[in-house]
Motif scaffolding. Sequence first.
Motif, short mmCIF file in Angstrom:
data_model
loop_
_atom_site.label_atom_id
_atom_site.label_comp_id
_atom_site.label_asym_id
_atom_site.label_seq_id
_atom_site.Cartn_x
_atom_site.Cartn_y
_atom_site.Cartn_z
N LEU A 166 0.84 -1.20 0.00
CA LEU A 166 0.00 0.00 0.00
C LEU A 166 0.87 1.25 0.00
O LEU A 166 1.83 1.35 0.77
CB LEU A 166 -0.90 0.00 1.25
N VAL A 167 0.52 2.20 -0.87
CA VAL A 167 1.12 3.53 -0.86
C VAL A 167 0.00 4.53 -0.59
O VAL A 167 -1.03 4.51 -1.27
CB VAL A 167 1.82 3.86 -2.19
N THR A 168 0.20 5.37 0.41
CA THR A 168 -0.85 6.31 0.80
C THR A 168 -0.49 7.73 0.38
O THR A 168 0.61 8.21 0.64
CB THR A 168 -1.08 6.28 2.32
N ALA A 169 -1.43 8.40 -0.28
CA ALA A 169 -1.26 9.81 -0.60
C ALA A 169 -1.54 10.64 0.66
O ALA A 169 -2.22 10.18 1.58
CB ALA A 169 -2.18 10.22 -1.74
N PRO A 170 -1.04 11.87 0.74
CA PRO A 170 -1.15 12.67 1.97
C PRO A 170 -2.58 12.98 2.38
O PRO A 170 -3.45 13.24 1.53
CB PRO A 170 -0.39 13.95 1.62
N ILE A 171 -2.83 12.95 3.69
CA ILE A 171 -4.10 13.36 4.27
C ILE A 171 -3.86 14.56 5.19
O ILE A 171 -2.72 14.87 5.52
CB ILE A 171 -4.75 12.21 5.08
#
Length: 347
Positions: free
Chosen positions: A120-125
């Motif tokens: 999993l790669v998460t974009a910024p929140i």
Amino acid sequence: MFKKGENIVLGISIGDMNGVGPEVILKTFEDPRMMELCTPVVFGNVKLLSFLKKNINCTTVIHGIDSLDQIQLGKFNVLNLWKEGVNLDFGVLDDNVGKYAIKSFAAATQALKDDLIDALVTAPINKYNIQSDDFKFPGHTDYLNQELEGNALMFMISDDLKVGLLTDHVPLQEVSAALNPELIKQKVRTINKSLIQDFNAVKPRIALLGLNPHSGDNGIIGTEEQSFITQTVKELFDENIIIYGPYSADAFFGAEQYKNFDAVVACYHDQGLIPFKALNFGNGVNFTAGLNKIRTSPDHGTAYDIAGKGIADFTSFKNAVYAALDIYKNKNEYLQSIKNPLKVSSN
């Protein structure tokens, strides 16, 4: 039809859509050669990604799917996680957009738990607009620590520097009370194991920074180093973990001592992330070490000030993709290497 195992299935959470997350995702996979390395699947909405793609004049070809069993190899897959439209206002903090950011992240995490994606790669929140009755975590790492197996550790990585944190999103006034020998041992053991299995280090060398200025100056500026940190380092060394310290943080980075170590352990967030980002900002990766699954993210936030303008630098996000793929392969090779090929007879 996609066949599991032909290449790495990379899940991607869309992040705060009023920020630069969708932009750096689209730009990363604009180069079709990226699909030779992995099969990406973005947890979001096709119409929304198509709108954002047009807004930044991006040429990434989108393949929409309604379920994960429809993933196509060699395509930039976008899962229609919701059908309704979402109003965007670039650069604006919006609670409703925050809800969709968490909807994407939670669904991607569940897919990771269910082995429907490999990493999993998460974009910024944004840590403010994601808060709700269902999500009361300061960020990605704490939620993953609850949902996955293991003990999560924020590990900032680049080619030249790796920094692990003993405490991450903890108010500064609470850091000293949070530190204790068991926490230090747990985090250092996690870092040592990660260096071996995730980064192919044979005999990793680790440096621990002191909590206080000048590591307490023999108790003049603080007593934590004398009362338990130094002794804990010795006990870890006795476990055959090659660790030294505590070091005075300013001199350690000023004299470039970090170049002599495979990883540096910081006591609190800014002690580790200020030097890391000063040296690597825009190129570094946030890796959640210590868990049974792999998650990475870029080293920057939502960047509201440039959102929607098509000028966001996607280097860090692309590096997060590369890191997830490398760590996945390294970990699998390591797990294969420690398997005992000899079967024990029951007779």
